[in-house]
Design an enzyme around this catalytic site. Structure first.
Site, PDB file in Angstrom:
ATOM      1  N   CYS A  67     -26.175 -25.208  27.963  1.00 35.35           N
ATOM      2  CA  CYS A  67     -26.343 -26.652  27.761  1.00 35.35           C
ATOM      3  C   CYS A  67     -25.060 -27.402  28.105  1.00 35.35           C
ATOM      4  CB  CYS A  67     -26.747 -26.937  26.316  1.00 35.35           C
ATOM      5  SG  CYS A  67     -27.013 -28.688  25.976  1.00 35.35           S
ATOM      6  N   CYS A 104     -24.247 -30.323  25.822  1.00 32.94           N
ATOM      7  CA  CYS A 104     -23.726 -29.894  24.517  1.00 32.94           C
ATOM      8  C   CYS A 104     -22.252 -29.495  24.609  1.00 32.94           C
ATOM      9  CB  CYS A 104     -24.514 -28.701  23.990  1.00 32.94           C
ATOM     10  SG  CYS A 104     -26.296 -28.862  24.000  1.00 32.94           S
ATOM     11  N   ASP A 105     -21.907 -28.758  25.678  1.00 35.64           N
ATOM     12  CA  ASP A 105     -20.618 -28.067  25.716  1.00 35.64           C
ATOM     13  C   ASP A 105     -19.671 -28.486  26.842  1.00 35.64           C
ATOM     14  OD1 ASP A 105     -21.446 -26.518  23.527  1.00 35.64           O
ATOM     15  OD2 ASP A 105     -22.467 -25.096  24.831  1.00 35.64           O
TER      16      ASP A 105
END
Length: 313
Positions: free
Chosen positions: A136, A139-140
């Protein structure tokens, strides 16, 4: 024979969508039962740092899910450790069978079983998950500011992730096993024109390389599918973008699905093709796949269920 439990609302799944649905339906005095499933807390339990959950500048994924579960219980939801192995939506009340032997009947069902990222299946990939290996970018990606990353995949997801990562990384290498991408033409054009992106055609990733102390990625080993030649591509992060698999096995022959197995809901609602059955979170969402959007859909599902039950009392 196991016992039979009846509730007005049965929630299947325990990620942000499931727990939010439990909070809202409990507050509506619907006495929901939530069955946690195979992975209590969902995908966030295998996510370490979360920096995009509103109200928390920094929180561990497992800690956030523990708080959500506690919140659902505090509102009056019953949270059950069980796995639903079969679900009959042919008539109301709906009937679900648990692995424990318990039968759950319900006047309304909220499906929140989520979706799992597809992985390559490499032992080294498993070793570095959360420590340089991710599925992701939204997300990261932030953690790779000023660093080099590698993305594997050839569809829209891979191209979107590669383009997104250029906001942070100094260099993004996209590895694809073929010599052309499956992504939409307009996205391919953006990718090919981007100065930070380099493509490695006709390659697969054979191994993720890294250090043990501290645990972290240093490179990926790429294998030429035509010649068998091996190339080590230096990187600090490796993003697997080969698609997601929605957990729709329970309903695949009962509900209308689309986009490779995602449960189809009416636009602007969580209503599925069967009245009284609602779906929320990543199970229905092939676009955003974020904790906060899943939670929002969990709220919608509980409100939709509440209205349905009021009309069918």
């Amino acid at each position: 024979m196991g016992e039979t439990r009846h509730s007005k609302v049965l929630i299947i799944g325990s990620g942000p969508a499931g727990y939010t649905a439990a909070v809202y339906s409990a507050r509506a005095m619907l006495n929901p039962i939530l069955v946690q499933g195979m992975q209590p807390g969902g995908q966030l339990t295998i996510t370490t740092e979360v920096e995009n959950w509103p109200g928390d500048t920094h929180v561990q994924g497992p800690d956030l899910m523990i708080r959500m579960e506690e919140h659902a219980r505090a509102m009056g939801a019953e949270v059950v450790t069980d796995i639903i192995t079969s679900l009959d939506l042919s008539k109301r009340p709906f009937v679900a069978t648990g692995d424990s032997g318990t039968t759950y009947t319900a006047d309304a069902v909220i499906l929140a079983t989520g979706a799992q990222a597809r992985w390559l299946g490499l032992p080294s990939e498993e070793k570095f998950k959360g420590f340089g290996v991710s599925a992701c970018a939204t997300c990261d990606g932030f953690f790779y500011r000023g660093k080099e990353v590698v993305v594997i995949g050839g569809g829209n997801t891979a191209v979107e992730e590669a383009l997104f990562l250029t906001n942070f990384a100094t260099k993004v290498t996209l590895i694809h096993r073929r010599d052309s991408l499956r992504a939409e033409k307009i996205m391919q054009d953006r990718l090919f024109k981007h100065p930070k992106i380099q493509l490695l055609w006709n390659h697969t990733v054979d191994e993720v390389l890294g250090t043990d102390t501290p645990l972290g990625v240093t490179a990926v080993r790429a294998l030429d599918v035509n010649t068998g030649a091996v190339t080590d591509v230096p990187c600090d992060g490796f993003f697997v973008a080969i698609g997601h698999a929605p957990a729709s096995e329970l309903v695949k022959d009962q509900l209308e699905l689309h986009n490779g197995g995602y449960v189809k809901v009416e636009p602007g609602s969580t209503r599925t093709s069967i009245p009284g059955v609602f779906a929320a979170g990543d199970l229905t969402d092939h676009v955003y796949r974020q904790a906060v959007t899943s939670a929002g859909m969990g709220c919608m599902a509980a409100l939709d269920a509440e209205r349905f039950l009021a009309e069918h009392a």
